[in-house]
Design a protein around this motif. Structure first.
Motif, PDB file in Angstrom:
ATOM      1  N   LEU A 185     -29.408  14.773  39.063  1.00 58.06           N
ATOM      2  CA  LEU A 185     -28.895  15.860  38.200  1.00 58.06           C
ATOM      3  C   LEU A 185     -28.137  16.731  39.275  1.00 58.06           C
ATOM      4  CD1 LEU A 185     -29.081  15.987  34.203  1.00 58.06           C
ATOM      5  CD2 LEU A 185     -26.733  14.876  35.396  1.00 58.06           C
ATOM      6  N   LEU A 186     -30.012  17.503  39.431  1.00 60.63           N
ATOM      7  CA  LEU A 186     -29.838  19.032  40.585  1.00 60.63           C
ATOM      8  C   LEU A 186     -28.910  19.023  41.649  1.00 60.63           C
ATOM      9  CD1 LEU A 186     -30.437  21.869  40.538  1.00 60.63           C
ATOM     10  CD2 LEU A 186     -32.517  21.572  40.290  1.00 60.63           C
TER      11      LEU A 186
ATOM     12  N   THR B 114     -34.694  21.595  34.225  1.00 65.17           N
ATOM     13  CA  THR B 114     -33.817  21.530  34.946  1.00 65.17           C
ATOM     14  C   THR B 114     -32.363  21.140  35.185  1.00 65.17           C
ATOM     15  OG1 THR B 114     -36.208  21.005  36.575  1.00 65.17           O
ATOM     16  CG2 THR B 114     -34.195  19.917  37.331  1.00 65.17           C
TER      17      THR B 114
ATOM     18  N   ALA C  79     -28.794  22.542  35.595  1.00 60.38           N
ATOM     19  CA  ALA C  79     -27.683  21.600  36.326  1.00 60.38           C
ATOM     20  C   ALA C  79     -26.253  21.531  35.898  1.00 60.38           C
ATOM     21  CB  ALA C  79     -28.288  20.447  36.581  1.00 60.38           C
TER      22      ALA C  79
ATOM     23  N   GLU D 275     -34.531  16.356  38.963  1.00 57.22           N
ATOM     24  CA  GLU D 275     -33.554  16.613  40.096  1.00 57.22           C
ATOM     25  C   GLU D 275     -32.609  15.783  41.003  1.00 57.22           C
ATOM     26  OE1 GLU D 275     -37.140  19.666  41.341  1.00 57.22           O
ATOM     27  OE2 GLU D 275     -37.871  17.757  41.658  1.00 57.22           O
TER      28      GLU D 275
ATOM     29  N   THR E 128     -25.167  18.105  42.486  1.00 59.06           N
ATOM     30  CA  THR E 128     -24.135  19.467  41.389  1.00 59.06           C
ATOM     31  C   THR E 128     -24.763  20.180  42.436  1.00 59.06           C
ATOM     32  OG1 THR E 128     -25.338  19.554  39.370  1.00 59.06           O
ATOM     33  CG2 THR E 128     -24.805  21.124  39.758  1.00 59.06           C
TER      34      THR E 128
ATOM     35  N   THR F  67     -24.671  24.687  35.864  1.00 62.02           N
ATOM     36  CA  THR F  67     -23.881  25.217  37.408  1.00 62.02           C
ATOM     37  C   THR F  67     -22.751  23.930  37.619  1.00 62.02           C
ATOM     38  OG1 THR F  67     -26.004  25.867  38.963  1.00 62.02           O
ATOM     39  CG2 THR F  67     -24.437  24.979  39.646  1.00 62.02           C
TER      40      THR F  67
ATOM     41  N   LEU G 216     -23.433  12.518  40.008  1.00 64.06           N
ATOM     42  CA  LEU G 216     -23.097  13.705  39.144  1.00 64.06           C
ATOM     43  C   LEU G 216     -22.722  12.798  37.194  1.00 64.06           C
ATOM     44  CD1 LEU G 216     -24.805  16.373  37.769  1.00 64.06           C
ATOM     45  CD2 LEU G 216     -22.518  17.163  38.669  1.00 64.06           C
TER      46      LEU G 216
ATOM     47  N   VAL H 161     -29.704  28.984  41.262  1.00 62.20           N
ATOM     48  CA  VAL H 161     -30.109  27.888  40.973  1.00 62.20           C
ATOM     49  C   VAL H 161     -31.487  27.232  40.846  1.00 62.20           C
ATOM     50  CG1 VAL H 161     -29.843  25.217  40.456  1.00 62.20           C
ATOM     51  CG2 VAL H 161     -28.070  26.359  41.505  1.00 62.20           C
TER      52      VAL H 161
END
Length: 207
Positions: A108-109, A169, A173, A105, A112, A176, A141, A10
């Motif tokens: 969301l990221l 970013t 996310a 970040e 995830t 993915t 999320l 990622v």
């Protein structure tokens, strides 16, 4: 200079997209060594001597200095290749880009990744999994997708009028989430869907 990446990683994908936007051709302009989870080349003593945490991506400069962490690597190339600006222009622009990237970040990221690690069969036996935590992070999320849909109502990109690091970013996310978690953008999130279609159409999305 050499860039170390992880296949299907990622955070490495964030750097791939960023460099594609900067017109840096991996392999041609910048040598690359790519590892995978199965061979775990990034956990060998040779690589750990470069980056003791064994994380990827990592950028090794000609003098042997190693820069780890994806955003730090992006920052290096932002300074080396100023155009196009991807991390904000001027004090306010840079602060706004940083604010929105940090939000992407955290909101969301990281959720995830947490859902992936704690619920996906790939991680069985690789890391401890807590199913309830994974389920809670999935709810988080989903809620943040709705929040971001509202934030995008009056602007084309996450931090303003131009594509940048926060978009990268969030883009990684949501790609993915859709692929690994089977969690797509809900049909009623028109602004988020419009944004996602726009960033997915950029040539860098194929990096």
């Amino acid at each position: 200079m050499k860039l170390y990446l992880l296949k299907n990683g990622v955070n490495p994908r964030r750097v791939r997209i960023f460099l594609a936007e900067k017109k840096v051709r991996l392999g041609a302009d910048l040598p690359v060594e790519e590892f995978d989870m199965e061979s775990a080349g990034h956990k060998t003593p040779d690589f750990l001597a470069r980056n003791p945490l064994g994380t990827l991506p990592a950028l090794e400069l000609d003098d042997g200095t190693v820069i780890a962490e994806s955003v730090a690597i992006c920052r290096y190339f932002e300074e080396m290749i100023p155009e196009p600006v991807l991390m904000g222009r001027g004090a306010l622009g840079a602060a706004t880009a940083e604010m929105w990237n940090r939000r992407m970040e955290l909101e969301l990221l990281l959720p995830t990744i947490d859902v992936f690690v704690h619920t996906h069969p790939f991680w069985v036996g690789r890391r401890p999994q807590i199913a309830d935590y994974g389920a809670a992070r999935r709810e988080h999320l989903v809620a943040r997708m709705r929040w971001l849909d509202g934030a995008l109502k009056d602007r084309p990109f996450i931090a303003g009028d131009t594509y940048g690091i926060a978009d990268i970013t969030a883009q990684v996310a949501l790609v993915t989430a859709r692929g690994a978690l089977k969690l797509a953008i809900p049909d009623d999130h028109a602004h988020l869907a419009r944004w996602f279609a726009a960033v997915s159409a950029r040539p860098s999305a194929r990096a």
